[in-house]
Design a protein around this motif. Structure first.
Motif, PDB file in Angstrom:
ATOM      1  N   UNK A  38       3.103   1.320  69.287  1.00 49.64           N
ATOM      2  CA  UNK A  38       2.176   0.763  68.301  1.00 49.64           C
ATOM      3  C   UNK A  38       0.936   0.090  68.878  1.00 49.64           C
ATOM      4  N   UNK A  39       0.953  -0.385  70.122  1.00 43.70           N
ATOM      5  CA  UNK A  39      -0.221  -1.073  70.672  1.00 43.70           C
ATOM      6  C   UNK A  39      -1.217  -0.137  71.335  1.00 43.70           C
ATOM      7  N   UNK A  40      -1.005   1.181  71.248  1.00 41.98           N
ATOM      8  CA  UNK A  40      -1.891   2.135  71.931  1.00 41.98           C
ATOM      9  C   UNK A  40      -3.258   2.156  71.268  1.00 41.98           C
ATOM     10  N   UNK A  41      -4.329   2.150  72.141  1.00 43.31           N
ATOM     11  CA  UNK A  41      -5.710   2.151  71.653  1.00 43.31           C
ATOM     12  C   UNK A  41      -6.413   3.420  72.114  1.00 43.31           C
ATOM     13  N   UNK A  42      -7.500   3.810  71.432  1.00 42.58           N
ATOM     14  CA  UNK A  42      -8.251   4.994  71.871  1.00 42.58           C
ATOM     15  C   UNK A  42      -8.710   4.844  73.317  1.00 42.58           C
ATOM     16  N   UNK A  43      -8.561   5.931  74.076  1.00 46.17           N
ATOM     17  CA  UNK A  43      -8.924   5.953  75.483  1.00 46.17           C
ATOM     18  C   UNK A  43      -7.758   5.643  76.411  1.00 46.17           C
ATOM     19  N   UNK A  44      -6.681   5.128  75.882  1.00 48.72           N
ATOM     20  CA  UNK A  44      -5.509   4.796  76.696  1.00 48.72           C
ATOM     21  C   UNK A  44      -4.673   6.053  76.949  1.00 48.72           C
ATOM     22  N   UNK A  45      -4.074   6.131  78.147  1.00 50.92           N
ATOM     23  CA  UNK A  45      -3.213   7.262  78.487  1.00 50.92           C
ATOM     24  C   UNK A  45      -1.766   6.905  78.174  1.00 50.92           C
ATOM     25  N   UNK A  46      -1.094   7.802  77.460  1.00 49.63           N
ATOM     26  CA  UNK A  46       0.304   7.576  77.054  1.00 49.63           C
ATOM     27  C   UNK A  46       1.123   8.821  77.370  1.00 49.63           C
ATOM     28  N   UNK A  47       2.434   8.651  77.406  1.00 49.82           N
ATOM     29  CA  UNK A  47       3.352   9.782  77.559  1.00 49.82           C
ATOM     30  C   UNK A  47       3.927  10.108  76.190  1.00 49.82           C
ATOM     31  N   UNK A  48       3.789  11.362  75.783  1.00 49.68           N
ATOM     32  CA  UNK A  48       4.322  11.812  74.494  1.00 49.68           C
ATOM     33  C   UNK A  48       5.225  13.017  74.735  1.00 49.68           C
ATOM     34  N   UNK A  49       6.119  13.261  73.798  1.00 52.48           N
ATOM     35  CA  UNK A  49       7.078  14.356  73.899  1.00 52.48           C
ATOM     36  C   UNK A  49       6.806  15.361  72.788  1.00 52.48           C
ATOM     37  N   UNK A  50       6.894  16.648  73.143  1.00 51.27           N
ATOM     38  CA  UNK A  50       6.737  17.742  72.181  1.00 51.27           C
ATOM     39  C   UNK A  50       7.912  18.682  72.321  1.00 51.27           C
ATOM     40  N   UNK A  51       8.314  19.274  71.190  1.00 54.43           N
ATOM     41  CA  UNK A  51       9.378  20.277  71.259  1.00 54.43           C
ATOM     42  C   UNK A  51       8.766  21.644  71.478  1.00 54.43           C
ATOM     43  N   UNK A  52       9.582  22.692  71.476  1.00 53.48           N
ATOM     44  CA  UNK A  52       9.095  24.042  71.771  1.00 53.48           C
ATOM     45  C   UNK A  52       8.146  24.560  70.689  1.00 53.48           C
ATOM     46  N   UNK A  53       8.167  23.998  69.492  1.00 52.47           N
ATOM     47  CA  UNK A  53       7.264  24.406  68.412  1.00 52.47           C
ATOM     48  C   UNK A  53       5.959  23.625  68.419  1.00 52.47           C
ATOM     49  N   UNK A  54       5.826  22.666  69.325  1.00 51.02           N
ATOM     50  CA  UNK A  54       4.600  21.883  69.422  1.00 51.02           C
ATOM     51  C   UNK A  54       4.594  20.650  68.539  1.00 51.02           C
ATOM     52  N   UNK A  55       5.736  20.286  67.960  1.00 44.79           N
ATOM     53  CA  UNK A  55       5.814  19.082  67.134  1.00 44.79           C
ATOM     54  C   UNK A  55       6.089  17.869  68.013  1.00 44.79           C
ATOM     55  N   UNK A  56       5.498  16.749  67.653  1.00 46.93           N
ATOM     56  CA  UNK A  56       5.748  15.507  68.372  1.00 46.93           C
ATOM     57  C   UNK A  56       7.134  14.993  68.002  1.00 46.93           C
ATOM     58  N   UNK A  57       7.923  14.713  69.032  1.00 48.29           N
ATOM     59  CA  UNK A  57       9.304  14.258  68.816  1.00 48.29           C
ATOM     60  C   UNK A  57       9.591  13.064  69.707  1.00 48.29           C
ATOM     61  N   UNK A  58      10.704  12.433  69.437  1.00 53.13           N
ATOM     62  CA  UNK A  58      11.147  11.315  70.271  1.00 53.13           C
ATOM     63  C   UNK A  58      11.672  11.872  71.593  1.00 53.13           C
ATOM     64  N   UNK A  59      11.677  11.067  72.636  1.00 59.17           N
ATOM     65  CA  UNK A  59      12.226  11.544  73.910  1.00 59.17           C
ATOM     66  C   UNK A  59      13.716  11.848  73.771  1.00 59.17           C
ATOM     67  N   UNK A  60      14.232  12.753  74.588  1.00 59.79           N
ATOM     68  CA  UNK A  60      15.670  13.060  74.506  1.00 59.79           C
ATOM     69  C   UNK A  60      16.498  11.846  74.903  1.00 59.79           C
ATOM     70  N   UNK A  61      17.718  11.749  74.376  1.00 63.36           N
ATOM     71  CA  UNK A  61      18.544  10.579  74.711  1.00 63.36           C
ATOM     72  C   UNK A  61      18.883  10.544  76.196  1.00 63.36           C
ATOM     73  N   UNK A  62      18.911   9.347  76.736  1.00 64.19           N
ATOM     74  CA  UNK A  62      19.276   9.186  78.144  1.00 64.19           C
ATOM     75  C   UNK A  62      20.781   8.929  78.257  1.00 64.19           C
ATOM     76  N   UNK A  63      21.243   8.702  79.456  1.00 71.78           N
ATOM     77  CA  UNK A  63      22.666   8.473  79.688  1.00 71.78           C
ATOM     78  C   UNK A  63      23.198   7.257  78.951  1.00 71.78           C
ATOM     79  N   UNK A  64      22.385   6.212  78.859  1.00 75.71           N
ATOM     80  CA  UNK A  64      22.816   5.008  78.151  1.00 75.71           C
ATOM     81  C   UNK A  64      23.055   5.298  76.675  1.00 75.71           C
ATOM     82  N   UNK A  65      22.165   6.068  76.053  1.00 75.55           N
ATOM     83  CA  UNK A  65      22.323   6.404  74.638  1.00 75.55           C
ATOM     84  C   UNK A  65      23.568   7.254  74.418  1.00 75.55           C
ATOM     85  N   UNK A  66      23.859   8.157  75.362  1.00 78.79           N
ATOM     86  CA  UNK A  66      25.062   8.987  75.253  1.00 78.79           C
ATOM     87  C   UNK A  66      26.306   8.107  75.301  1.00 78.79           C
ATOM     88  N   UNK A  67      26.343   7.159  76.239  1.00 80.14           N
ATOM     89  CA  UNK A  67      27.508   6.279  76.343  1.00 80.14           C
ATOM     90  C   UNK A  67      27.605   5.333  75.159  1.00 80.14           C
TER      91      UNK A  67
END
Length: 194
Positions: free
Chosen positions: A112-141
């Motif tokens: 939410x604090x991202x401003x224009x010109x800032x570089x961020x990491x975003x995730x996309x699925x194979x269809x090009x839709x913006x999605x949440x990052x995949x669950x990590x090991x902690x989320x699995x446990x």
């Protein structure tokens, strides 16, 4: 002074009824199910949930890709949303360069604090839709533990509910037997003959 006799349902006695024996054996079965069956059910559910969550996370990691993009649009007036229990995000327009395809622009989920010109990491699925990052090991446990605890709690609830039903039925039979006995004995005590 009150005295309590332990194990009276197991001892031969003219006062012991069949419903008393059934109730005594039910207590043994309930104890075994609570201390052995419920934890085994929870462990089995947790083992199954861990395998499913691990496979889902692996499939999502294979389908999703992380892109380093520049925020070019301002955040919309909508409230931030939580993605799968993770941090809150907002949907904004981002731009990045795709190797071999040139520059691309899309709406993506960013902090939410991202401003224009800032570089961020975003995730996309194979269809090009913006999605949440995949669950990590902690989320699995975390999912594994939650499913195991829910299954254990559910098994305990079912066992205790079954025990309550058996006790209710045993009490009903016990009262019926007492009524029958009293119907035979009552005329002798009251000197009333039907």
């Amino acid at each position: 002074m009150r005295t309590r006799v332990r194990g009276w349902r197991w001892r031969p006695s003219p006062l012991r009824r069949r419903s008393d024996v059934v109730e005594a054996w039910t207590v043994v079965v309930v104890a075994v199910l609570l201390f052995v069956g419920a934890p085994l059910a929870g462990a089995a559910a947790a083992w199954w949930a861990h395998g499913e969550a691990r496979d889902t996370a692996a499939a999502q990691r294979a389908d999703r890709r992380q892109v380093r993009a520049e925020v070019v649009g301002a955040a919309s007036g909508s409230l931030p949303t939580a993605q799968g229990g993770r941090t809150y995000t907002r949907r904004v327009t981002v731009r990045w360069t795709e190797p071999g395809q040139g520059e691309r622009t899309a709406r993506a989920l960013v902090p939410p604090g991202s401003r224009p010109g800032q570089t961020v990491h975003v995730w996309f699925d194979s269809r090009g839709r913006s999605v949440a990052p995949p669950p990590d090991g902690f989320a699995v446990w975390q999912h594994t533990l939650a499913m195991g605890l829910c299954a254990t709690g559910g098994a305990v609830g079912v066992v205790l509910l079954g025990h309550g039903v058996v006790r209710h039925v045993a009490m009903h039979h016990r009262l019926t037997e007492w009524e029958r006995e009293w119907a035979r004995t009552e005329p002798e005590w009251t000197r009333r003959w039907a």
